[in-house]
Motif scaffolding. Structure first.
Motif, mmCIF file in Angstrom:
data_model
loop_
_atom_site.group_PDB
_atom_site.id
_atom_site.type_symbol
_atom_site.label_atom_id
_atom_site.label_comp_id
_atom_site.label_asym_id
_atom_site.label_seq_id
_atom_site.Cartn_x
_atom_site.Cartn_y
_atom_site.Cartn_z
ATOM 1 N N GLY A 48 100.541 9.871 39.176
ATOM 2 C CA GLY A 48 100.303 11.244 38.958
ATOM 3 C C GLY A 48 98.858 11.369 39.625
ATOM 4 O O GLY A 48 98.348 12.426 39.478
ATOM 5 N N ASP A 49 98.230 10.488 40.230
ATOM 6 C CA ASP A 49 96.813 10.574 40.652
ATOM 7 C C ASP A 49 96.583 10.741 42.277
ATOM 8 O O ASP A 49 95.553 10.780 42.628
ATOM 9 N N ALA A 50 97.694 10.772 42.784
ATOM 10 C CA ALA A 50 97.679 11.022 44.251
ATOM 11 C C ALA A 50 98.874 11.732 44.894
ATOM 12 O O ALA A 50 99.766 11.891 44.260
ATOM 13 N N ILE A 51 98.647 12.339 46.134
ATOM 14 C CA ILE A 51 99.845 12.840 46.576
ATOM 15 C C ILE A 51 100.492 12.132 47.891
ATOM 16 O O ILE A 51 99.419 11.571 48.687
ATOM 17 N N ARG A 52 101.617 11.510 47.888
ATOM 18 C CA ARG A 52 102.304 10.540 48.946
ATOM 19 C C ARG A 52 102.848 11.482 49.914
ATOM 20 O O ARG A 52 103.419 12.541 49.478
ATOM 21 N N ARG A 53 102.702 11.526 51.073
ATOM 22 C CA ARG A 53 102.959 12.284 52.129
ATOM 23 C C ARG A 53 103.514 11.375 53.416
ATOM 24 O O ARG A 53 103.329 10.555 53.932
ATOM 25 N N ARG A 54 105.083 11.791 53.815
ATOM 26 C CA ARG A 54 105.766 11.068 54.860
ATOM 27 C C ARG A 54 105.349 11.885 55.913
ATOM 28 O O ARG A 54 105.477 13.123 55.954
ATOM 29 N N ARG A 55 104.881 10.970 57.137
ATOM 30 C CA ARG A 55 104.501 11.737 58.251
ATOM 31 C C ARG A 55 105.437 11.336 59.433
ATOM 32 O O ARG A 55 105.935 10.230 59.341
ATOM 33 N N ARG A 56 105.626 12.116 60.409
ATOM 34 C CA ARG A 56 106.361 11.886 61.719
ATOM 35 C C ARG A 56 105.535 12.141 62.840
ATOM 36 O O ARG A 56 105.066 13.146 62.605
ATOM 37 N N CYS A 57 105.361 11.237 63.604
ATOM 38 C CA CYS A 57 104.647 11.306 64.909
ATOM 39 C C CYS A 57 105.526 12.101 65.941
ATOM 40 O O CYS A 57 106.562 11.734 66.000
ATOM 41 N N GLN A 58 104.716 13.295 66.544
ATOM 42 C CA GLN A 58 105.592 13.799 67.390
ATOM 43 C C GLN A 58 105.660 13.195 68.883
ATOM 44 O O GLN A 58 106.693 13.755 69.740
ATOM 45 N N ASP A 104 107.635 15.049 54.247
ATOM 46 C CA ASP A 104 108.008 15.289 52.758
ATOM 47 C C ASP A 104 106.682 14.784 52.029
ATOM 48 O O ASP A 104 105.780 14.131 52.365
ATOM 49 N N SER A 105 106.392 15.662 51.076
ATOM 50 C CA SER A 105 105.205 15.673 50.133
ATOM 51 C C SER A 105 105.568 15.460 48.576
ATOM 52 O O SER A 105 106.443 16.161 48.254
ATOM 53 N N ARG A 106 104.855 14.287 47.976
ATOM 54 C CA ARG A 106 105.510 14.097 46.441
ATOM 55 C C ARG A 106 104.010 13.880 45.843
ATOM 56 O O ARG A 106 103.219 13.166 46.415
ATOM 57 N N VAL A 107 104.119 13.814 44.508
ATOM 58 C CA VAL A 107 102.983 13.524 43.481
ATOM 59 C C VAL A 107 103.383 12.057 43.310
ATOM 60 O O VAL A 107 104.414 11.717 43.137
ATOM 61 N N SER A 108 102.472 11.051 43.391
ATOM 62 C CA SER A 108 102.802 9.515 43.281
ATOM 63 C C SER A 108 103.360 9.430 41.917
ATOM 64 O O SER A 108 103.206 10.375 40.805
ATOM 65 N N GLU A 109 103.771 8.191 41.707
ATOM 66 C CA GLU A 109 104.319 7.828 40.286
ATOM 67 C C GLU A 109 103.237 7.961 39.366
ATOM 68 O O GLU A 109 103.354 8.355 37.973
ATOM 69 N N ARG A 136 107.715 6.999 61.875
ATOM 70 C CA ARG A 136 107.109 7.808 60.411
ATOM 71 C C ARG A 136 106.331 6.611 59.667
ATOM 72 O O ARG A 136 106.415 5.451 59.882
ATOM 73 N N PHE A 137 105.335 7.335 58.961
ATOM 74 C CA PHE A 137 104.370 6.543 58.150
ATOM 75 C C PHE A 137 104.098 7.224 57.141
ATOM 76 O O PHE A 137 104.221 8.501 56.833
ATOM 77 N N THR A 138 103.367 6.673 55.890
ATOM 78 C CA THR A 138 103.043 7.250 54.817
ATOM 79 C C THR A 138 101.438 7.178 54.536
ATOM 80 O O THR A 138 100.817 6.470 55.104
ATOM 81 N N THR A 139 100.996 8.381 54.125
ATOM 82 C CA THR A 139 99.722 8.461 53.691
ATOM 83 C C THR A 139 99.545 8.987 52.460
ATOM 84 O O THR A 139 100.488 9.518 51.651
#
Length: 113
Positions: A22-32, A15-20, A37-40
């Motif tokens: 609006g100055d960053a992009i929050r990405r949810r990632r999953r290790c294969q 999942d990718s979203r603009v942060s609250e 899961r972790f957030t960057t």
């Protein structure tokens, strides 16, 4: 992106979203590999140029030093602090827009004028 749990470099963006703010992009990632899961966060890195002084020495650009110098020069003039802050912001924008890694102190003086 490396997984902080197992160190595997194979991760998938879920999942990718603009942060609250609006100055960053929050990405949810999953290790294969370990399936955790972790957030960057992805943020813009603004690098202001180094200032080259007349004697050839270099120092980092310091907006507080510019603000203090402008305030000292304008202390007996009817100039508000907001106007000084706006001038410093305008100079910083011009320095960023130039894309230079180093700028002469005289050039900053010209931007002030």
């Amino acid at each position: 992106m490396r997984c902080p749990f197992c160190g595997n470099s194979e991760t998938q963006v879920v999942d990718s979203r603009v942060s609250e703010e609006g100055d960053a992009i929050r990405r949810r990632r999953r290790c294969q590999s370990c399936d955790k899961r972790f957030t960057t966060y992805e943020r813009v890195e603004l690098a202001l140029p180094s200032v080259v002084k007349r004697n050839g020495s270099r120092s980092d650009y310091d907006p507080a030093k510019l603000r203090a110098s402008l305030s000292l020069a304008l202390r007996k003039r009817p100039v508000s602090t907001e106007d000084v802050d706006a001038a410093v912001a305008r100079i910083e924008e011009q320095l960023l827009a130039s894309g230079l890694r180093e700028v002469a102190s005289g050039h900053i003086g010209e931007l002030v004028m």
